[in-house]
Design a protein around this motif. Sequence first.
Motif, PDB file in Angstrom:
ATOM      1  N   GLN A   1       0.838  -1.204   0.000  1.00 46.58           N
ATOM      2  CA  GLN A   1       0.000   0.000   0.000  1.00 46.58           C
ATOM      3  C   GLN A   1       0.875   1.257   0.000  1.00 46.58           C
ATOM      4  OE1 GLN A   1      -4.059  -1.730   2.053  1.00 46.58           O
ATOM      5  NE2 GLN A   1      -2.988  -0.163   3.158  1.00 46.58           N
ATOM      6  N   ARG A   2       1.948   1.251   0.781  1.00 43.31           N
ATOM      7  CA  ARG A   2       2.843   2.405   0.854  1.00 43.31           C
ATOM      8  C   ARG A   2       3.455   2.708  -0.515  1.00 43.31           C
ATOM      9  NH1 ARG A   2       7.398   0.825   3.252  1.00 43.31           N
ATOM     10  NH2 ARG A   2       6.204  -0.082   4.945  1.00 43.31           N
ATOM     11  N   ARG A   3       3.773   1.653  -1.275  1.00 43.42           N
ATOM     12  CA  ARG A   3       4.360   1.830  -2.606  1.00 43.42           C
ATOM     13  C   ARG A   3       3.300   2.088  -3.685  1.00 43.42           C
ATOM     14  NH1 ARG A   3       6.717  -2.905  -0.965  1.00 43.42           N
ATOM     15  NH2 ARG A   3       8.763  -2.708  -0.079  1.00 43.42           N
ATOM     16  N   GLY A   4       2.029   1.995  -3.322  1.00 46.19           N
ATOM     17  CA  GLY A   4       0.968   2.201  -4.296  1.00 46.19           C
ATOM     18  C   GLY A   4       0.790   1.052  -5.266  1.00 46.19           C
ATOM     19  N   VAL A   5       1.267  -0.139  -4.899  1.00 52.01           N
ATOM     20  CA  VAL A   5       1.201  -1.308  -5.777  1.00 52.01           C
ATOM     21  C   VAL A   5      -0.199  -1.908  -5.784  1.00 52.01           C
ATOM     22  CG1 VAL A   5       2.112  -3.631  -6.192  1.00 52.01           C
ATOM     23  CG2 VAL A   5       3.652  -1.801  -5.463  1.00 52.01           C
ATOM     24  N   ILE A   6      -0.725  -2.190  -4.599  1.00 57.65           N
ATOM     25  CA  ILE A   6      -2.050  -2.792  -4.473  1.00 57.65           C
ATOM     26  C   ILE A   6      -2.590  -2.479  -3.081  1.00 57.65           C
ATOM     27  CG2 ILE A   6      -1.146  -5.022  -3.699  1.00 57.65           C
ATOM     28  CD1 ILE A   6      -3.447  -6.382  -5.288  1.00 57.65           C
ATOM     29  N   GLU A   7      -3.871  -2.305  -2.972  1.00 56.36           N
ATOM     30  CA  GLU A   7      -4.527  -2.027  -1.694  1.00 56.36           C
ATOM     31  C   GLU A   7      -5.068  -3.327  -1.101  1.00 56.36           C
ATOM     32  OE1 GLU A   7      -5.037   1.069  -0.078  1.00 56.36           O
ATOM     33  OE2 GLU A   7      -3.578   1.782  -1.548  1.00 56.36           O
ATOM     34  N   SER A   8      -5.344  -3.293   0.179  1.00 52.42           N
ATOM     35  CA  SER A   8      -6.064  -4.400   0.808  1.00 52.42           C
ATOM     36  C   SER A   8      -7.519  -3.980   0.915  1.00 52.42           C
ATOM     37  CB  SER A   8      -5.494  -4.715   2.193  1.00 52.42           C
ATOM     38  OG  SER A   8      -5.604  -3.602   3.040  1.00 52.42           O
ATOM     39  N   SER A   9      -8.401  -4.952   0.908  1.00 52.21           N
ATOM     40  CA  SER A   9      -9.819  -4.629   0.931  1.00 52.21           C
ATOM     41  C   SER A   9     -10.613  -5.754   1.566  1.00 52.21           C
ATOM     42  CB  SER A   9     -10.328  -4.409  -0.500  1.00 52.21           C
ATOM     43  OG  SER A   9     -11.737  -4.335  -0.524  1.00 52.21           O
ATOM     44  N   GLU A  10     -11.672  -5.366   2.245  1.00 52.83           N
ATOM     45  CA  GLU A  10     -12.599  -6.340   2.811  1.00 52.83           C
ATOM     46  C   GLU A  10     -13.213  -7.203   1.699  1.00 52.83           C
ATOM     47  OE1 GLU A  10     -16.319  -6.204   5.975  1.00 52.83           O
ATOM     48  OE2 GLU A  10     -15.531  -4.349   5.139  1.00 52.83           O
ATOM     49  N   HIS A  11     -13.346  -6.624   0.522  1.00 55.71           N
ATOM     50  CA  HIS A  11     -13.916  -7.322  -0.649  1.00 55.71           C
ATOM     51  C   HIS A  11     -12.782  -7.704  -1.605  1.00 55.71           C
ATOM     52  CE1 HIS A  11     -17.728  -6.037   0.980  1.00 55.71           C
ATOM     53  NE2 HIS A  11     -17.251  -4.806   1.044  1.00 55.71           N
ATOM     54  N   TRP A  12     -11.751  -8.307  -1.074  1.00 54.62           N
ATOM     55  CA  TRP A  12     -10.530  -8.581  -1.814  1.00 54.62           C
ATOM     56  C   TRP A  12     -10.725  -9.468  -3.033  1.00 54.62           C
ATOM     57  CZ3 TRP A  12      -8.451 -13.615  -1.699  1.00 54.62           C
ATOM     58  CH2 TRP A  12      -9.011 -14.486  -0.766  1.00 54.62           C
ATOM     59  N   ARG A  13     -11.645 -10.414  -2.966  1.00 51.91           N
ATOM     60  CA  ARG A  13     -11.853 -11.298  -4.119  1.00 51.91           C
ATOM     61  C   ARG A  13     -12.432 -10.532  -5.306  1.00 51.91           C
ATOM     62  NH1 ARG A  13     -13.181 -15.356  -0.011  1.00 51.91           N
ATOM     63  NH2 ARG A  13     -11.732 -17.083  -0.246  1.00 51.91           N
ATOM     64  N   SER A  14     -13.506  -9.805  -5.081  1.00 54.26           N
ATOM     65  CA  SER A  14     -14.171  -9.094  -6.187  1.00 54.26           C
ATOM     66  C   SER A  14     -13.394  -7.864  -6.641  1.00 54.26           C
ATOM     67  CB  SER A  14     -15.601  -8.694  -5.784  1.00 54.26           C
ATOM     68  OG  SER A  14     -15.582  -7.811  -4.683  1.00 54.26           O
ATOM     69  N   GLU A  15     -12.623  -7.264  -5.737  1.00 55.64           N
ATOM     70  CA  GLU A  15     -11.881  -6.052  -6.089  1.00 55.64           C
ATOM     71  C   GLU A  15     -10.448  -6.343  -6.517  1.00 55.64           C
ATOM     72  OE1 GLU A  15     -12.207  -3.308  -2.836  1.00 55.64           O
ATOM     73  OE2 GLU A  15     -14.396  -3.261  -2.957  1.00 55.64           O
ATOM     74  N   LYS A  16     -10.078  -7.615  -6.569  1.00 57.48           N
ATOM     75  CA  LYS A  16      -8.719  -8.012  -6.950  1.00 57.48           C
ATOM     76  C   LYS A  16      -7.687  -7.276  -6.100  1.00 57.48           C
ATOM     77  CE  LYS A  16      -9.930 -10.048 -11.143  1.00 57.48           C
ATOM     78  NZ  LYS A  16     -11.093 -10.732 -10.732  1.00 57.48           N
ATOM     79  N   ALA A  17      -7.891  -7.343  -4.790  1.00 60.36           N
ATOM     80  CA  ALA A  17      -7.030  -6.676  -3.822  1.00 60.36           C
ATOM     81  C   ALA A  17      -6.423  -7.707  -2.882  1.00 60.36           C
ATOM     82  CB  ALA A  17      -7.856  -5.658  -3.025  1.00 60.36           C
ATOM     83  N   LEU A  18      -5.595  -7.243  -1.983  1.00 62.39           N
ATOM     84  CA  LEU A  18      -5.048  -8.121  -0.954  1.00 62.39           C
ATOM     85  C   LEU A  18      -6.090  -8.340   0.136  1.00 62.39           C
ATOM     86  CD1 LEU A  18      -1.522  -6.518  -0.385  1.00 62.39           C
ATOM     87  CD2 LEU A  18      -2.003  -8.721  -1.461  1.00 62.39           C
ATOM     88  N   PRO A  19      -6.150  -9.534   0.715  1.00 63.58           N
ATOM     89  CA  PRO A  19      -7.033  -9.722   1.869  1.00 63.58           C
ATOM     90  C   PRO A  19      -6.536  -8.879   3.044  1.00 63.58           C
ATOM     91  CG  PRO A  19      -6.199 -11.838   1.060  1.00 63.58           C
ATOM     92  CD  PRO A  19      -5.465 -10.768   0.335  1.00 63.58           C
ATOM     93  N   LEU A  20      -7.463  -8.387   3.841  1.00 65.13           N
ATOM     94  CA  LEU A  20      -7.084  -7.725   5.080  1.00 65.13           C
ATOM     95  C   LEU A  20      -6.355  -8.744   5.959  1.00 65.13           C
ATOM     96  CD1 LEU A  20     -10.452  -5.900   5.837  1.00 65.13           C
ATOM     97  CD2 LEU A  20      -8.354  -4.868   4.930  1.00 65.13           C
ATOM     98  N   PRO A  21      -5.486  -8.315   6.872  1.00 67.80           N
ATOM     99  CA  PRO A  21      -4.794  -9.281   7.732  1.00 67.80           C
ATOM    100  C   PRO A  21      -5.735 -10.222   8.485  1.00 67.80           C
ATOM    101  CG  PRO A  21      -3.703  -7.167   7.840  1.00 67.80           C
ATOM    102  CD  PRO A  21      -4.965  -6.951   7.031  1.00 67.80           C
ATOM    103  N   ALA A  22      -6.880  -9.732   8.929  1.00 71.25           N
ATOM    104  CA  ALA A  22      -7.847 -10.610   9.610  1.00 71.25           C
ATOM    105  C   ALA A  22      -8.395 -11.663   8.646  1.00 71.25           C
ATOM    106  CB  ALA A  22      -8.987  -9.792  10.196  1.00 71.25           C
ATOM    107  N   GLN A  23      -8.598 -11.290   7.388  1.00 73.67           N
ATOM    108  CA  GLN A  23      -9.089 -12.248   6.392  1.00 73.67           C
ATOM    109  C   GLN A  23      -8.003 -13.259   6.030  1.00 73.67           C
ATOM    110  OE1 GLN A  23     -10.256  -9.065   3.757  1.00 73.67           O
ATOM    111  NE2 GLN A  23     -12.396  -9.740   3.895  1.00 73.67           N
ATOM    112  N   PHE A  24      -6.758 -12.810   5.979  1.00 74.87           N
ATOM    113  CA  PHE A  24      -5.628 -13.710   5.750  1.00 74.87           C
ATOM    114  C   PHE A  24      -5.618 -14.788   6.842  1.00 74.87           C
ATOM    115  CE2 PHE A  24      -1.225 -14.755   6.922  1.00 74.87           C
ATOM    116  CZ  PHE A  24      -0.734 -15.254   5.730  1.00 74.87           C
TER     117      PHE A  24
END
Length: 180
Positions: A49-72
């Motif tokens: 996220q700091r590098r602006g590569v990819i965000e984490s999201s609660e809706h990580w599957r549909s948004e093609k994002a990283l899972p939040l740490p709790a979801q991981f």
Amino acid sequence: MLCLLVGWGSGLAGKESALVPAETVVDYIHAVLTSDRTFYTVHVVEGMQRRGVIESSEHWRSEKALPLPAQFFQESSRLAALTGVKVQYRLVSLHPINKLSGPANEFEKKGLEAVMAEPDRPYKGFVTEGGERRFQALYADHAVSPVCVTCHNAHPQSPKRDYKLDDVLGAVSISIPAPR
């Protein structure tokens, strides 16, 4: 870890058996879970996220994002259950964002209260779950990164919005079959 669990519950064929106390087994499991989750949070989620590569999201599957740490953590637990080893773990909180992360029983409620009061001291004991005797332990779960603080303070369903870095968010709950 698997070696410990196998050796813990039964003798090792042709070798001297060394039984590991249930308390030690859950401590080992906790060490691995916490280090994996901290690494993921700090070096993957925060770093990307700091590098602006990819965000984490609660809706990580549909948004093609990283899972939040709790979801991981939740996905890791789900996959561990598929192995057939009867280790169960989850995140629990007295102030859960996801209502499924609230205490599931009186042991977890008392354990959460205990680790909130004394974060350096895990809450451990035997419980009966579905007719099976198990050993369960709760360990304080800390906000290890600004990502944790931001997510918990900003989430629309968060009942608490004043977390700071290193605050106790809740607990890691680990449950294993009790020794026979």
